[in-house]
Each structure stands twice: as structure tokens, then as C-alpha cells.
Design a protein around this motif. Structure first.
Motif, PDB file in Angstrom:
ATOM      1  N   SER A 110     -17.524  52.312  -4.753  1.00  0.00           N
ATOM      2  CA  SER A 110     -17.471  53.470  -3.776  1.00  0.00           C
ATOM      3  C   SER A 110     -18.924  54.022  -3.572  1.00  0.00           C
ATOM      4  O   SER A 110     -18.767  55.147  -2.970  1.00  0.00           O
TER       5      SER A 110
ATOM      6  N   GLY B  16     -21.680  52.784  -2.197  1.00  0.00           N
ATOM      7  CA  GLY B  16     -21.914  52.223  -0.886  1.00  0.00           C
ATOM      8  C   GLY B  16     -23.573  51.931  -0.832  1.00  0.00           C
ATOM      9  O   GLY B  16     -24.208  52.459   0.079  1.00  0.00           O
TER      10      GLY B  16
ATOM     11  N   ASP C  70     -16.151  45.526   3.056  1.00  0.00           N
ATOM     12  CA  ASP C  70     -17.012  46.486   3.343  1.00  0.00           C
ATOM     13  C   ASP C  70     -16.564  47.372   4.576  1.00  0.00           C
ATOM     14  O   ASP C  70     -15.546  47.468   4.868  1.00  0.00           O
ATOM     15  N   ASN C  71     -17.564  48.241   5.175  1.00  0.00           N
ATOM     16  CA  ASN C  71     -17.193  49.078   6.292  1.00  0.00           C
ATOM     17  C   ASN C  71     -16.684  48.723   7.558  1.00  0.00           C
ATOM     18  O   ASN C  71     -15.194  49.158   7.783  1.00  0.00           O
ATOM     19  N   GLU C  72     -16.922  47.474   7.923  1.00  0.00           N
ATOM     20  CA  GLU C  72     -16.374  46.908   9.079  1.00  0.00           C
ATOM     21  C   GLU C  72     -15.020  46.307   8.650  1.00  0.00           C
ATOM     22  O   GLU C  72     -13.983  46.564   9.639  1.00  0.00           O
TER      23      GLU C  72
ATOM     24  N   CYS D  31     -12.766  47.371   6.374  1.00  0.00           N
ATOM     25  CA  CYS D  31     -12.038  48.566   6.345  1.00  0.00           C
ATOM     26  C   CYS D  31     -11.891  49.132   7.748  1.00  0.00           C
ATOM     27  O   CYS D  31     -10.453  49.774   7.547  1.00  0.00           O
ATOM     28  N   TYR D  32     -12.579  49.361   8.414  1.00  0.00           N
ATOM     29  CA  TYR D  32     -12.204  49.836  10.014  1.00  0.00           C
ATOM     30  C   TYR D  32     -11.130  48.980  10.545  1.00  0.00           C
ATOM     31  O   TYR D  32     -10.195  49.578  11.037  1.00  0.00           O
TER      32      TYR D  32
END
Length: 195
Positions: free
Chosen positions: A59, A61, A170-172, A174-175
Motif C-alpha cells: 500500500s 504506492g 494497480d489503481n486502474e 482496483c477501480y
């Protein structure tokens, strides 16, 4: 002959430098330099597209630069992003090896499945697994879906399924996962970085 630790380090360093310089070993220093030059050429904008991403291992990042081959659309290099405020280009051992999450020939292509009440494992392909997972999600959702709560308010939710995100996203990703989970009515959506 007695030797202390300091002398041992001096001797091994001198031996390594001598071996690297000997032409019989191909001049290892020169070989490494050629490899670095060839690697830099492979990452040229003519062959690859560079995008930014976030390391998926923990976490913290840390920022990544990912080079993707324009022909094969596969990642060819992952390195730290020097413009990122968290890691400023450095990566831990896990982050430095993050390309192996997608580009690894040793990853299994078949999966083991044991049918209910069976004592035997069967090899199944990824298509079987995806269809089975989708079927089980739909079944659980249909069995536990609530249109209205006890007060008669419209809630459109399922309390029978929970989602725990992964550190390997990654962030994408997770979204996208969060959006999907909310769209099928999940209330219990969590991520390992918050636990």
C-alpha cells in the motif's frame, strides 16, 4: 593461514575485478555495457510506449514506468518512476520484479479443480474457471439479493457476497473491480491495504 573478515573482503573484491578484466572471460564489464546499450535501444520510443503506473505489491504506492512493445502489446520493462514523489525512481525487490506478474512463462496455464464430494483433482483451463466463477457469483447474488430493506426502502444490494481486493492490483484494476462489485450490489467491498 589465518585470515580476518576485512582481508577476505579485500581478496574477493580483487579476484572479482581481475576475473572481470581478463579477456578469456570476455571482459565481463564490456559485456555488461553492451547489454545495457542493447537494452536502451530496445526501450526506444520507436519500439515501445511508456506509461506510468503504481506498484501493486503493497500500500505504499510507488510509481512505475512501464514500457510496452508496440507490436506485441506486452510489457518489456518495468522500472521506478523518477518523477514520482513517493519512491523517486527507486524500487524494492518486489517492485523491481513486478513485470513477472504478467510476463512470466512459468505461470501455470491450467488449474486444478475438485468437484463437490470428489477426492480427485482434474486439470481445467482458464475458460472453465471463468465460467464457473461467473455462475457461482450469479447464483450467490440471486439467492441473497435484497430489493428493499426492513423499512421498505429500496436498497438493491446483496449481503451474501464480499470482495477483498488484492495487493497485486494497480489503481486502474482496483477501480474496475470496485465498479463491477458495486454494480452487482455488493456492500462489503474492502482492500488489503486498509486491513
Amino acid at each position: 593461514m589465518r585470515i580476518n573478515r576485512r582481508d577476505f573482503v579485500k581478496l574477493t573484491t580483487a579476484a572479482a575485478a581481475t576475473i572481470a578484466a581478463v579477456p578469456a572471460f570476455g571482459g565481463l564489464g564490456k559485456a555488461f555495457a553492451n547489454t545495457a546499450e542493447e537494452r536502451a535501444m530496445q526501450l526506444s520510443p520507436k519500439w515501445t510506449k511508456q506509461t506510468t503506473s503504481v506498484c501493486a505489491f503493497c500500500s505504499v504506492g510507488c510509481g512505475l514506468l512501464v514500457n510496452t512493445d508496440l507490436k506485441t502489446k506486452r510489457a518489456v520493462n518495468v522500472e521506478g518512476n523518477p518523477d514520482h514523489p513517493i519512491n523517486e525512481g527507486s524500487l524494492c525487490a518486489k517492485g523491481a520484479s513486478s513485470i513477472q506478474m504478467t510476463e512470466n512463462p512459468d505461470r501455470p496455464g491450467k488449474y486444478l479443480y475438485r468437484a463437490p464430494f470428489s477426492d480427485q483433482w482434474e486439470e481445467k483451463d482458464w475458460d472453465f474457471c471463468k465460467k464457473r466463477i461467473a455462475r457461482l457469483i450469479k447464483k450467490s447474488r440471486d439467492e441473497s439479493f435484497e430489493k428493499k430493506n426492513a423499512k421498505g426502502q429500496v436498497v438493491n444490494r446483496t449481503m451474501g457476497i464480499a470482495s477483498l481486493g488484492s495487493a497485486a492490483l494497480d489503481n486502474e484494476e482496483c477501480y474496475a473491480m470496485h465498479s463491477f462489485m458495486r454494480s452487482i450490489g455488493l456492500v462489503y467491498v474492502e482492500h488489503q491495504a486498509r486491513i
